[in-house]
Design a protein around this motif. Sequence first.
Motif, PDB file in Angstrom:
ATOM      1  N   TYR A   1       0.823  -1.210   0.000  1.00  0.00           N
ATOM      2  CA  TYR A   1       0.000   0.000   0.000  1.00  0.00           C
ATOM      3  C   TYR A   1       0.856   1.260   0.000  1.00  0.00           C
ATOM      4  CZ  TYR A   1      -3.877  -3.084   0.941  1.00  0.00           C
ATOM      5  OH  TYR A   1      -4.805  -4.076   0.839  1.00  0.00           O
ATOM      6  N   LEU A   2       1.941   1.245   0.706  1.00  0.00           N
ATOM      7  CA  LEU A   2       2.785   2.431   0.780  1.00  0.00           C
ATOM      8  C   LEU A   2       3.346   2.782  -0.590  1.00  0.00           C
ATOM      9  CD1 LEU A   2       4.640   1.734   4.151  1.00  0.00           C
ATOM     10  CD2 LEU A   2       2.741   3.309   3.751  1.00  0.00           C
ATOM     11  N   LYS A   3       3.682   1.792  -1.389  1.00  0.00           N
ATOM     12  CA  LYS A   3       4.190   2.055  -2.728  1.00  0.00           C
ATOM     13  C   LYS A   3       3.094   2.568  -3.657  1.00  0.00           C
ATOM     14  CE  LYS A   3       6.208  -1.963  -3.336  1.00  0.00           C
ATOM     15  NZ  LYS A   3       6.974  -3.014  -4.047  1.00  0.00           N
ATOM     16  N   LYS A   4       1.862   2.439  -3.250  1.00  0.00           N
ATOM     17  CA  LYS A   4       0.748   2.998  -4.028  1.00  0.00           C
ATOM     18  C   LYS A   4       0.362   4.376  -3.500  1.00  0.00           C
ATOM     19  CE  LYS A   4      -1.266  -1.435  -5.384  1.00  0.00           C
ATOM     20  NZ  LYS A   4      -1.083  -1.213  -6.824  1.00  0.00           N
ATOM     21  N   GLY A   5       1.106   4.866  -2.526  1.00  0.00           N
ATOM     22  CA  GLY A   5       0.802   6.180  -1.982  1.00  0.00           C
ATOM     23  C   GLY A   5      -0.259   6.167  -0.916  1.00  0.00           C
ATOM     24  N   ALA A   6      -0.651   4.996  -0.454  1.00  0.00           N
ATOM     25  CA  ALA A   6      -1.699   4.881   0.557  1.00  0.00           C
ATOM     26  C   ALA A   6      -1.091   4.410   1.881  1.00  0.00           C
ATOM     27  CB  ALA A   6      -2.765   3.899   0.093  1.00  0.00           C
ATOM     28  N   GLY A   7      -1.806   4.705   2.955  1.00  0.00           N
ATOM     29  CA  GLY A   7      -1.375   4.200   4.249  1.00  0.00           C
ATOM     30  C   GLY A   7      -0.449   5.092   5.034  1.00  0.00           C
ATOM     31  N   TYR A   8      -0.156   6.272   4.515  1.00  0.00           N
ATOM     32  CA  TYR A   8       0.694   7.198   5.253  1.00  0.00           C
ATOM     33  C   TYR A   8      -0.155   7.993   6.250  1.00  0.00           C
ATOM     34  CZ  TYR A   8       4.261   6.148   1.785  1.00  0.00           C
ATOM     35  OH  TYR A   8       5.173   5.496   0.991  1.00  0.00           O
ATOM     36  N   ASP A   9       0.405   8.238   7.411  1.00  0.00           N
ATOM     37  CA  ASP A   9      -0.345   8.917   8.469  1.00  0.00           C
ATOM     38  C   ASP A   9      -0.130  10.436   8.472  1.00  0.00           C
ATOM     39  OD1 ASP A   9       0.525   6.007   9.795  1.00  0.00           O
ATOM     40  OD2 ASP A   9      -1.540   6.633  10.216  1.00  0.00           O
ATOM     41  N   TYR A  10       1.044  10.876   8.131  1.00  0.00           N
ATOM     42  CA  TYR A  10       1.345  12.301   8.106  1.00  0.00           C
ATOM     43  C   TYR A  10       2.178  12.642   6.884  1.00  0.00           C
ATOM     44  CZ  TYR A  10      -0.171  12.046  12.958  1.00  0.00           C
ATOM     45  OH  TYR A  10      -0.898  11.831  14.103  1.00  0.00           O
ATOM     46  N   TRP A  11       1.964  13.858   6.402  1.00  0.00           N
ATOM     47  CA  TRP A  11       2.652  14.338   5.209  1.00  0.00           C
ATOM     48  C   TRP A  11       3.314  15.680   5.494  1.00  0.00           C
ATOM     49  CZ3 TRP A  11       2.368  11.839   0.376  1.00  0.00           C
ATOM     50  CH2 TRP A  11       1.501  10.732   0.321  1.00  0.00           C
ATOM     51  N   GLY A  12       4.400  15.927   4.782  1.00  0.00           N
ATOM     52  CA  GLY A  12       5.019  17.245   4.827  1.00  0.00           C
ATOM     53  C   GLY A  12       4.343  18.179   3.834  1.00  0.00           C
ATOM     54  N   GLN A  13       4.793  19.419   3.828  1.00  0.00           N
ATOM     55  CA  GLN A  13       4.198  20.428   2.950  1.00  0.00           C
ATOM     56  C   GLN A  13       4.745  20.342   1.539  1.00  0.00           C
ATOM     57  OE1 GLN A  13       1.678  22.660   3.727  1.00  0.00           O
ATOM     58  NE2 GLN A  13       1.539  21.281   5.481  1.00  0.00           N
ATOM     59  N   GLY A  14       5.850  19.683   1.366  1.00  0.00           N
ATOM     60  CA  GLY A  14       6.430  19.533   0.043  1.00  0.00           C
ATOM     61  C   GLY A  14       7.561  20.511  -0.214  1.00  0.00           C
ATOM     62  N   THR A  15       8.484  20.104  -1.063  1.00  0.00           N
ATOM     63  CA  THR A  15       9.589  20.968  -1.478  1.00  0.00           C
ATOM     64  C   THR A  15       9.745  20.840  -2.986  1.00  0.00           C
ATOM     65  OG1 THR A  15      11.923  21.523  -1.082  1.00  0.00           O
ATOM     66  CG2 THR A  15      11.362  19.184  -1.060  1.00  0.00           C
TER      67      THR A  15
END
Length: 126
Positions: free
Chosen positions: A106-120
């Motif tokens: 799931y993580l390789k599909k972009g799912a299942g992450y709990d927190y994200w950064g703002q991006g760079t």
Amino acid sequence: QVQLVESGGGLVQAGGSLRLSCAASGRAFSSAAMGWLRQAPGKEREFVALIIWSPRTTYYADSVKGRFTISGDNAKNVVDLQMNSLEPEDTAVYYCAVARSSSSYYLKKGAGYDYWGQGTQVTVSS
């Protein structure tokens, strides 16, 4: 709440290198994995690289394999992404994310992450 702060983005010529860093802070949080994903203009967000802490395992998108290297420190909740041989197609906003789950499927599909950064922003000129 957990905050993720990315750094290291910028403008580079094709063939050049950049190193992105991400640090998680906030309330006590035990992560099982941290990853990098990116989103180019007009495109969906896509998986780039993943590190699972135990057992220590790394995964890469085919498009970056051999050019990018993910590394990190579980105890400090920090993760880096060394990007070499950059191509204009690597231009995107890069996001760091942290997960309690170690399910690489799931993580390789972009799912299942709990927190994200703002991006760079990473921009590679031709």
